[in-house]
Motif scaffolding. Structure first.
Motif, PDB file in Angstrom:
ATOM      1  N   PHE A  70      -0.419  29.305 -26.350  1.00  0.00           N
ATOM      2  CA  PHE A  70      -1.704  28.622 -26.535  1.00  0.00           C
ATOM      3  C   PHE A  70      -1.436  27.180 -26.975  1.00  0.00           C
ATOM      4  O   PHE A  70      -1.468  26.849 -28.154  1.00  0.00           O
ATOM      5  CB  PHE A  70      -2.551  29.369 -27.561  1.00  0.00           C
ATOM      6  N   LEU A 128      -1.185  25.153 -21.395  1.00  0.00           N
ATOM      7  CA  LEU A 128      -1.441  26.539 -20.985  1.00  0.00           C
ATOM      8  C   LEU A 128      -0.609  26.916 -19.761  1.00  0.00           C
ATOM      9  O   LEU A 128      -1.011  27.734 -18.940  1.00  0.00           O
ATOM     10  CB  LEU A 128      -2.935  26.767 -20.693  1.00  0.00           C
ATOM     11  N   SER A 142       5.292  29.810 -20.518  1.00  0.00           N
ATOM     12  CA  SER A 142       5.443  31.227 -20.838  1.00  0.00           C
ATOM     13  C   SER A 142       6.861  31.453 -21.347  1.00  0.00           C
ATOM     14  O   SER A 142       7.630  30.513 -21.546  1.00  0.00           O
ATOM     15  CB  SER A 142       5.147  32.094 -19.618  1.00  0.00           C
ATOM     16  N   THR A 144      -3.188  34.798 -23.806  1.00  0.00           N
ATOM     17  CA  THR A 144      -2.546  33.710 -24.542  1.00  0.00           C
ATOM     18  C   THR A 144      -1.787  34.275 -25.735  1.00  0.00           C
ATOM     19  O   THR A 144      -2.112  35.356 -26.240  1.00  0.00           O
ATOM     20  CB  THR A 144      -3.577  32.676 -25.039  1.00  0.00           C
TER      21      THR A 144
END
Length: 213
Positions: free
Chosen positions: A102, A106, A109, A170
């Motif tokens: 978050f 965005l 990962s 998220t």
């Protein structure tokens, strides 16, 4: 129970002292037998124990450096929460994307985000919701290194069938663990039809699981 144990212990000690040390001088009342002395001493000890305050036991809580938890267990919990909040909606094809940090983009990962996404495919299938693997070819690539159907090259992937819903999430890094916020969106309207919120403690995770890349 505690006081009785102490009294029995003291009685044994008194008996041992009597048998091992006859030369010690013990203050006695005139004409009082040894048995009467022990009874009087035990009575005094009992009165002292009555005035003592028991030590309060403090529960240290759950402390463990070993556990049997896996990411799949938390993916199952997410799937259950989503199913509970999913009312009147029957997804026909769910595309599951990576869970992302978050932040401002965005788009970042990590191992945890991708592993959660992979586990959610299995969990959704178990609950009867069809998952759409949009990373699969229409054909199979046969090579010397193996036979493949998955790809991350968007140009090689078919556009249809389109998903009816998309699952995304998220990751927020709190003091004690990673807060996972998951939502199931209608692919066309972008409306949230189900949501979930859980926290995965840090001691469950590998040291590299939360490293961004």
């Amino acid at each position: 129970m505690k006081r009785s144990g102490v009294i029995l212990t003291c009685l044994a000690v008194l008996g041992g002292c009597e048998s091992s040390s006859h030369n010690q001088i013990v203050p006695t009342q005139q004409g009082e037998s040894k048995a009467a002395q022990q009874v009087r001493q035990l009575a005094q000890l009992s009165q002292e124990l009555d005035t003592m305050t028991d030590v309060e036991y403090v529960n240290p809580g759950f402390i463990s450096y070993q556990h049997n938890k896996q990411i799949a267990n938390y993916a199952g919990q997410i799937a259950l929460e989503l199913s509970d909040s999913l009312s009147g909606v029957a997804p026909s094809a769910v595309a599951i994307t990576s869970f992302v940090s978050f932040d401002n983009s965005l788009r970042r990962s990590n191992q945890l985000g991708n592993q959660l996404a992979e586990s959610m495919i299995h969990q959704f299938q178990k609950m009867g919701y069809p998952a759409l693997d949009f990373k699969s070819h229409r054909g199979i690539a046969v090579t010397a290194n193996g036979d493949f159907i998955l790809s991350r090259n968007a140009k090689q992937l078919p556009k249809k069938p389109a998903p009816s819903h998309v699952l995304t999430g998220t990751m927020i890094y709190r003091d004690r663990g990673v807060e996972i916020n998951t939502r199931l969106l209608n692919f066309d309207s972008r409306l949230v039809v189900a949501s979930s919120n859980i926290v995965i403690p840090y001691f469950i995770l590998d040291s590299q699981a939360t490293a961004s890349y």
